[in-house]
Design a protein around this motif. Sequence first.
Motif, PDB file in Angstrom:
ATOM      1  N   MET A   7      58.873  66.830  30.838  1.00 41.18           N
ATOM      2  CA  MET A   7      59.380  67.394  32.090  1.00 41.18           C
ATOM      3  C   MET A   7      58.445  67.127  33.270  1.00 41.18           C
ATOM      4  O   MET A   7      58.890  66.741  34.357  1.00 41.18           O
ATOM      5  N   PHE A   8      57.141  67.328  33.046  1.00 34.98           N
ATOM      6  CA  PHE A   8      56.185  67.358  34.160  1.00 34.98           C
ATOM      7  C   PHE A   8      55.196  66.198  34.165  1.00 34.98           C
ATOM      8  O   PHE A   8      54.432  66.045  35.115  1.00 34.98           O
ATOM      9  N   GLY A   9      55.206  65.373  33.122  1.00 33.92           N
ATOM     10  CA  GLY A   9      54.275  64.258  33.064  1.00 33.92           C
ATOM     11  C   GLY A   9      52.909  64.659  32.543  1.00 33.92           C
ATOM     12  O   GLY A   9      52.638  65.827  32.257  1.00 33.92           O
ATOM     13  N   ASP A  10      52.025  63.680  32.431  1.00 36.29           N
ATOM     14  CA  ASP A  10      50.662  63.958  31.999  1.00 36.29           C
ATOM     15  C   ASP A  10      49.931  64.796  33.044  1.00 36.29           C
ATOM     16  O   ASP A  10      50.264  64.771  34.237  1.00 36.29           O
ATOM     17  N   LEU A  11      48.926  65.517  32.588  1.00 36.51           N
ATOM     18  CA  LEU A  11      48.129  66.312  33.519  1.00 36.51           C
ATOM     19  C   LEU A  11      47.357  65.398  34.464  1.00 36.51           C
ATOM     20  O   LEU A  11      46.735  64.422  34.037  1.00 36.51           O
ATOM     21  N   ALA A  12      47.365  65.728  35.750  1.00 38.46           N
ATOM     22  CA  ALA A  12      46.568  64.999  36.728  1.00 38.46           C
ATOM     23  C   ALA A  12      45.136  65.524  36.711  1.00 38.46           C
ATOM     24  O   ALA A  12      44.901  66.711  36.453  1.00 38.46           O
ATOM     25  N   GLN A  13      44.197  64.639  36.982  1.00 40.38           N
ATOM     26  CA  GLN A  13      42.773  64.980  37.051  1.00 40.38           C
ATOM     27  C   GLN A  13      42.292  65.646  35.753  1.00 40.38           C
ATOM     28  O   GLN A  13      41.437  66.537  35.766  1.00 40.38           O
ATOM     29  N   ALA A  14      42.848  65.220  34.639  1.00 41.63           N
ATOM     30  CA  ALA A  14      42.563  65.881  33.365  1.00 41.63           C
ATOM     31  C   ALA A  14      41.093  65.766  32.984  1.00 41.63           C
ATOM     32  O   ALA A  14      40.463  64.719  33.172  1.00 41.63           O
ATOM     33  N   LEU A  55      46.195  69.341  36.311  1.00 37.07           N
ATOM     34  CA  LEU A  55      47.209  69.831  37.230  1.00 37.07           C
ATOM     35  C   LEU A  55      48.585  69.258  36.907  1.00 37.07           C
ATOM     36  O   LEU A  55      48.712  68.103  36.492  1.00 37.07           O
ATOM     37  N   TRP A  56      49.582  70.079  37.142  1.00 35.81           N
ATOM     38  CA  TRP A  56      50.977  69.653  37.139  1.00 35.81           C
ATOM     39  C   TRP A  56      51.564  69.880  38.531  1.00 35.81           C
ATOM     40  O   TRP A  56      51.195  70.832  39.235  1.00 35.81           O
ATOM     41  N   LEU A  57      52.491  69.012  38.917  1.00 33.40           N
ATOM     42  CA  LEU A  57      53.287  69.179  40.137  1.00 33.40           C
ATOM     43  C   LEU A  57      52.420  69.373  41.369  1.00 33.40           C
ATOM     44  O   LEU A  57      52.570  70.322  42.136  1.00 33.40           O
ATOM     45  N   ASP A  58      51.484  68.445  41.557  1.00 34.41           N
ATOM     46  CA  ASP A  58      50.623  68.448  42.743  1.00 34.41           C
ATOM     47  C   ASP A  58      49.787  69.718  42.862  1.00 34.41           C
ATOM     48  O   ASP A  58      49.395  70.114  43.962  1.00 34.41           O
ATOM     49  N   GLU A 115      49.746  76.533  19.168  1.00 36.17           N
ATOM     50  CA  GLU A 115      50.292  75.361  19.859  1.00 36.17           C
ATOM     51  C   GLU A 115      49.651  75.182  21.234  1.00 36.17           C
ATOM     52  O   GLU A 115      49.362  74.053  21.649  1.00 36.17           O
ATOM     53  N   LEU A 116      49.417  76.279  21.947  1.00 36.58           N
ATOM     54  CA  LEU A 116      48.768  76.189  23.253  1.00 36.58           C
ATOM     55  C   LEU A 116      47.322  75.723  23.097  1.00 36.58           C
ATOM     56  O   LEU A 116      46.853  74.863  23.854  1.00 36.58           O
ATOM     57  N   ALA A 117      46.617  76.278  22.115  1.00 34.72           N
ATOM     58  CA  ALA A 117      45.248  75.837  21.880  1.00 34.72           C
ATOM     59  C   ALA A 117      45.212  74.347  21.550  1.00 34.72           C
ATOM     60  O   ALA A 117      44.379  73.596  22.081  1.00 34.72           O
ATOM     61  N   GLY A 118      46.145  73.897  20.703  1.00 35.15           N
ATOM     62  CA  GLY A 118      46.187  72.488  20.352  1.00 35.15           C
ATOM     63  C   GLY A 118      46.469  71.594  21.549  1.00 35.15           C
ATOM     64  O   GLY A 118      45.907  70.501  21.676  1.00 35.15           O
ATOM     65  N   PHE A 119      47.333  72.056  22.444  1.00 40.50           N
ATOM     66  CA  PHE A 119      47.621  71.302  23.663  1.00 40.50           C
ATOM     67  C   PHE A 119      46.364  71.139  24.504  1.00 40.50           C
ATOM     68  O   PHE A 119      46.065  70.045  24.999  1.00 40.50           O
ATOM     69  N   LEU A 120      45.598  72.230  24.685  1.00 39.16           N
ATOM     70  CA  LEU A 120      44.370  72.153  25.472  1.00 39.16           C
ATOM     71  C   LEU A 120      43.342  71.236  24.811  1.00 39.16           C
ATOM     72  O   LEU A 120      42.638  70.491  25.493  1.00 39.16           O
ATOM     73  N   PHE A 121      43.268  71.272  23.488  1.00 38.75           N
ATOM     74  CA  PHE A 121      42.316  70.400  22.797  1.00 38.75           C
ATOM     75  C   PHE A 121      42.683  68.932  22.989  1.00 38.75           C
ATOM     76  O   PHE A 121      41.808  68.076  23.126  1.00 38.75           O
ATOM     77  N   GLU A 122      43.979  68.632  22.985  1.00 39.23           N
ATOM     78  CA  GLU A 122      44.430  67.241  23.099  1.00 39.23           C
ATOM     79  C   GLU A 122      44.456  66.757  24.547  1.00 39.23           C
ATOM     80  O   GLU A 122      44.066  65.625  24.838  1.00 39.23           O
ATOM     81  N   CYS A 123      44.936  67.596  25.460  1.00 45.48           N
ATOM     82  CA  CYS A 123      45.183  67.161  26.842  1.00 45.48           C
ATOM     83  C   CYS A 123      44.115  67.633  27.818  1.00 45.48           C
ATOM     84  O   CYS A 123      43.987  67.088  28.915  1.00 45.48           O
ATOM     85  N   GLY A 124      43.379  68.679  27.457  1.00 50.55           N
ATOM     86  CA  GLY A 124      42.370  69.206  28.351  1.00 50.55           C
ATOM     87  C   GLY A 124      42.963  70.070  29.449  1.00 50.55           C
ATOM     88  O   GLY A 124      44.100  70.535  29.371  1.00 50.55           O
TER      89      GLY A 124
END
Length: 226
Positions: free
Chosen positions: A12-19, A49-52, A37-46
């Motif tokens: 929906m929102f794309g990869d995180l900006a400035q990750a 920002l989303w949507l500017d 699942e949220l913890a795993g997302f943070l571990f993988e993606c860091g």
Amino acid sequence: MISDNYQYLLGMFGDLAQAEPVAPASHAGIGRLLPPELAGFLFECGTGLWLDGRFQFCDPLRFQPIVDLLLQADMDLRPDRTAMFGYSAFGEIMAWNQDHGLLQVNLPRLWASVSHVVEGGTADQTIIASLAGIGDLNYGDWHEDGVDGAPLLFKRVRKARGALALGEVYGFVPALEAGGEAHVETARRLKALEHFAILAQFGPVTLFDYSSGEQVRLRELGPQGG
């Protein structure tokens, strides 16, 4: 590994900006505080920002002092069982409480509410439902004080003050709780951690219930709560 739920959000929102990656040394603490699942997302993606910058993920351990200031040893919404994981462009935070669910705090106004896990649902489903809501065109935006019919502030503040960087927020100076008002002219780009610490000290935070469709005041958060 990123779960299907969070893959859906990335679609929906794309990869995180400035990750930026979350430090491996923080993984154990974050894994203890947040749903898997949220913890795993943070571990993988860091964090990023989303949507500017309408929403950005933060490091829960780095922002734990904000949780401590907001909850003030509340015996029901205990700060040691609560972790902040993200916030909107103007400082509306999302945090997870292990006993009650998703805690959302409008920091500039010091209002809070809790979204409980529905029967048969999971913690991560509750969080996903709220994160999906940032796709609303008005999410993370702010109405200008005393100006009927004026456009919302996000795009105007972004044009006037510049785009948010990771770890920044748009804040009003002076703060609303100190008598300030929400206008383009009073908005600044500020370091989120420092700005949130200032806003939290204007507390206490008032907890509201919105389940009936009305704003129902429950109590103030703090040592007397529970």
